[in-house]
Design a protein around this motif. Structure first.
Motif, PDB file in Angstrom:
ATOM      1  N   UNK A  45     -61.011  16.604  11.881  1.00  0.00           N
ATOM      2  CA  UNK A  45     -60.075  17.651  11.782  1.00  0.00           C
ATOM      3  C   UNK A  45     -58.882  17.480  13.114  1.00  0.00           C
ATOM      4  N   UNK A  46     -59.338  17.083  14.291  1.00  0.00           N
ATOM      5  CA  UNK A  46     -58.614  17.650  15.821  1.00  0.00           C
ATOM      6  C   UNK A  46     -58.574  15.595  15.938  1.00  0.00           C
ATOM      7  N   UNK A  47     -59.298  14.850  16.352  1.00  0.00           N
ATOM      8  CA  UNK A  47     -58.553  13.661  16.473  1.00  0.00           C
ATOM      9  C   UNK A  47     -58.709  12.493  15.282  1.00  0.00           C
ATOM     10  N   UNK A  48     -57.979  11.864  15.754  1.00  0.00           N
ATOM     11  CA  UNK A  48     -58.139  10.971  14.644  1.00  0.00           C
ATOM     12  C   UNK A  48     -58.915   8.966  15.142  1.00  0.00           C
ATOM     13  N   UNK A  49     -59.529   9.070  14.167  1.00  0.00           N
ATOM     14  CA  UNK A  49     -60.416   7.212  14.729  1.00  0.00           C
ATOM     15  C   UNK A  49     -61.574   7.872  15.525  1.00  0.00           C
ATOM     16  N   UNK A  50     -61.623   7.029  16.024  1.00  0.00           N
ATOM     17  CA  UNK A  50     -62.503   7.041  17.315  1.00  0.00           C
ATOM     18  C   UNK A  50     -63.954   6.903  16.486  1.00  0.00           C
ATOM     19  N   UNK A 205     -52.311   1.156  13.680  1.00  0.00           N
ATOM     20  CA  UNK A 205     -50.161   2.036  13.072  1.00  0.00           C
ATOM     21  C   UNK A 205     -50.709   2.938  12.336  1.00  0.00           C
ATOM     22  N   UNK A 206     -51.559   2.834  11.344  1.00  0.00           N
ATOM     23  CA  UNK A 206     -51.413   4.253  10.330  1.00  0.00           C
ATOM     24  C   UNK A 206     -52.549   5.099  11.174  1.00  0.00           C
ATOM     25  N   UNK A 207     -53.240   5.001  12.008  1.00  0.00           N
ATOM     26  CA  UNK A 207     -53.158   6.009  12.632  1.00  0.00           C
ATOM     27  C   UNK A 207     -52.960   6.895  13.570  1.00  0.00           C
ATOM     28  N   UNK A 208     -52.027   6.385  14.207  1.00  0.00           N
ATOM     29  CA  UNK A 208     -50.796   7.286  14.855  1.00  0.00           C
ATOM     30  C   UNK A 208     -50.156   7.995  14.505  1.00  0.00           C
ATOM     31  N   UNK A 209     -49.189   7.089  13.177  1.00  0.00           N
ATOM     32  CA  UNK A 209     -48.709   8.276  11.894  1.00  0.00           C
ATOM     33  C   UNK A 209     -49.233   9.225  11.517  1.00  0.00           C
ATOM     34  N   UNK A 210     -50.636   8.951  11.428  1.00  0.00           N
ATOM     35  CA  UNK A 210     -51.389  10.391  11.478  1.00  0.00           C
ATOM     36  C   UNK A 210     -51.780  11.419  12.542  1.00  0.00           C
ATOM     37  N   UNK A 211     -51.382  10.874  13.229  1.00  0.00           N
ATOM     38  CA  UNK A 211     -51.194  12.058  14.378  1.00  0.00           C
ATOM     39  C   UNK A 211     -49.935  12.014  14.787  1.00  0.00           C
ATOM     40  N   UNK A 212     -49.128  11.144  14.934  1.00  0.00           N
ATOM     41  CA  UNK A 212     -47.501  12.388  15.358  1.00  0.00           C
ATOM     42  C   UNK A 212     -47.616  13.308  13.525  1.00  0.00           C
ATOM     43  N   UNK A 213     -47.415  12.950  12.519  1.00  0.00           N
ATOM     44  CA  UNK A 213     -47.990  13.466  11.507  1.00  0.00           C
ATOM     45  C   UNK A 213     -48.670  14.889  11.401  1.00  0.00           C
ATOM     46  N   UNK A 214     -49.365  15.594  12.235  1.00  0.00           N
ATOM     47  CA  UNK A 214     -50.548  16.746  12.056  1.00  0.00           C
ATOM     48  C   UNK A 214     -49.440  17.336  13.234  1.00  0.00           C
ATOM     49  N   UNK A 218     -47.542  21.053  12.844  1.00  0.00           N
ATOM     50  CA  UNK A 218     -48.390  22.103  13.631  1.00  0.00           C
ATOM     51  C   UNK A 218     -48.897  22.113  14.421  1.00  0.00           C
ATOM     52  N   UNK A 219     -49.929  21.246  14.826  1.00  0.00           N
ATOM     53  CA  UNK A 219     -51.386  21.122  15.036  1.00  0.00           C
ATOM     54  C   UNK A 219     -50.937  21.047  16.764  1.00  0.00           C
ATOM     55  N   UNK A 220     -51.662  22.272  17.266  1.00  0.00           N
ATOM     56  CA  UNK A 220     -51.292  22.509  18.437  1.00  0.00           C
ATOM     57  C   UNK A 220     -53.153  21.731  19.514  1.00  0.00           C
ATOM     58  N   UNK A 221     -53.450  20.915  20.731  1.00  0.00           N
ATOM     59  CA  UNK A 221     -54.596  21.271  20.618  1.00  0.00           C
ATOM     60  C   UNK A 221     -55.321  21.451  21.495  1.00  0.00           C
ATOM     61  N   UNK A 222     -54.496  22.668  21.844  1.00  0.00           N
ATOM     62  CA  UNK A 222     -54.628  23.751  22.394  1.00  0.00           C
ATOM     63  C   UNK A 222     -55.535  25.125  21.700  1.00  0.00           C
ATOM     64  N   UNK A 223     -55.484  24.610  20.389  1.00  0.00           N
ATOM     65  CA  UNK A 223     -55.983  25.579  19.362  1.00  0.00           C
ATOM     66  C   UNK A 223     -57.347  24.707  18.506  1.00  0.00           C
ATOM     67  N   UNK A 224     -58.386  24.334  19.306  1.00  0.00           N
ATOM     68  CA  UNK A 224     -58.968  23.752  17.301  1.00  0.00           C
ATOM     69  C   UNK A 224     -59.045  24.850  16.777  1.00  0.00           C
ATOM     70  N   UNK A 225     -59.499  25.772  17.057  1.00  0.00           N
ATOM     71  CA  UNK A 225     -60.256  27.002  15.676  1.00  0.00           C
ATOM     72  C   UNK A 225     -58.923  27.261  14.749  1.00  0.00           C
ATOM     73  N   UNK A 226     -57.411  26.919  15.202  1.00  0.00           N
ATOM     74  CA  UNK A 226     -56.452  27.112  14.263  1.00  0.00           C
ATOM     75  C   UNK A 226     -56.175  25.894  13.195  1.00  0.00           C
TER      76      UNK A 226
END
Length: 344
Positions: A45-50, A205-214, A218-226
């Motif tokens: 939900x917070x990290x794409x891939x890996x 490429x598809x993972x990087x698109x998903x990261x930017x799309x998130x 409004x994804x905020x790495x400082x607010x994981x609960x959100x």
């Protein structure tokens, strides 16, 4: 290891159908195991891939190991560790390693208390469950070594007294590739304390698109609960899982296989340093955890093979002439896996 091998050996014949012997011996759903496999879903939900890095961190936690995450800046190394700590409901603290960081900034120090006319101990950030040692190779060896006792013995010694760390305890250190400016390569003794070295590559490429799309949504790495990330395990479940893993059967043939792999690294002409006995022992524990997460109560050679690169790659050193020939550690380990006899 009190059970006999016969109780843990996989069936030789498998037949299809709900009433077949294979169906009868299929492992039942284990709520304890499912809780830990659910950690992957939460982190996603917070990290794409890996996915491999997540699995490595999960295995390290379950067999009391530590992980070293390497990658260029900006591939979510710190976010991965923070998300992991949140998913297993453990307290975490973060230390940004810099050239002027002192050992006491990590372990804690004695502070004079005027009211009591005595010194009192002020705990450092190492007194936590998951210590995020960010950019550990940007601090000199003097401070890097402050973690050695904590990683090996789960305690720190300050002012002539040893103090236990909370359990569970895990170091998740991040580092930039050693070719980058301002880095201090970790000494071999410290590298050997890490169960796994996990390399986080640049996303597809598809993972990087998903990261930017998130981020666009409004994804905020400082607010994981959100982001909807919630804890699915805790310290009590970790203790129960470790107890279950200690009962996973590992046949003498598999132990021999691990020994042969470790010895092959010491005899490989391309390597100046091979795997230590400690490295082989840690591989054994990790193979048990991998088998448990895979739904088996016995270890198979594929468990060992799946972990070889992440468990052994950072424990060996290439000879200079091998580097000049264009070889890398991954190629050498592939050759060792291909030439070492696999138990049947």
């Amino acid at each position: 290891m009190t059970q006999s091998p016969q109780e843990h050996t996989a069936p030789q014949r498998r037949e299809d159908g709900p009433d077949s012997p294979a169906a009868a011996t299929a492992p039942a759903a284990d709520p304890l195991r499912e809780a830990f496999t659910g950690v992957r879903t939460e982190i996603a939900k917070a990290v794409v891939g890996q996915g491999q890095a997540v699995t490595g961190m999960l295995i390290a936690l379950l067999c009391q190991g530590h992980v070293l995450l390497e990658g260029v800046p900006g591939v979510a190394k710190t976010l991965l560790v923070r998300s992991f700590a949140a998913a297993v409901s453990l307290e975490s603290s973060r230390v940004q390693f810099t050239p002027d960081l002192m050992p006491s900034d990590v372990t804690g120090s004695l502070v004079y208390d005027a009211s009591a006319s005595d010194f009192s101990f002020r705990p450092g950030p190492v007194f936590t469950n998951v210590l995020i040692a960010d950019e550990i190779n940007r601090t000199p060896p003097k401070t890097q070594s402050a973690l050695l006792e904590a990683m090996e013995e789960h305690q720190v010694s300050v002012g002539g007294r040893s103090r236990r760390l909370p359990e569970p305890f895990m170091v998740a250190a991040t580092q930039n590739p050693v070719e980058y400016e301002g880095t201090y390569p970790l000494p071999e003794a410290q590298l050997d304390r890490f169960l796994f070295k996990l390399v986080l590559d640049l996303p597809a490429r598809e993972h990087e698109f998903e990261i930017l799309d998130r981020h666009a949504r409004g994804f905020d790495a400082a607010r994981l609960s959100a982001a909807g990330l919630r804890p699915v395990a805790d310290a009590d479940l970790i203790a129960k899982a470790r107890e279950a893993i200690s009962g996973i059967y590992i046949a003498p043939q598999i132990i021999t296989y691990i020994v042969d792999l470790a010895r092959a690294t010491r005899q490989a002409p391309s390597l100046a340093l091979g795997v230590s006995p400690r490295g082989a022992a840690r591989m054994l524990g990790a193979a048990r955890a991998h088998a448990w997460l895979s739904g088996r109560n016995y270890v198979i050679p594929d468990d060992v093979k799946a972990l070889t690169h992440m468990a052994l790659g950072h424990r060996v050193i290439l000879r200079p002439e091998a580097q000049m020939d264009g070889l890398d550690v991954s190629q050498v380990l592939d050759s060792i896996l291909a030439t070492t006899e696999v138990p049947r």
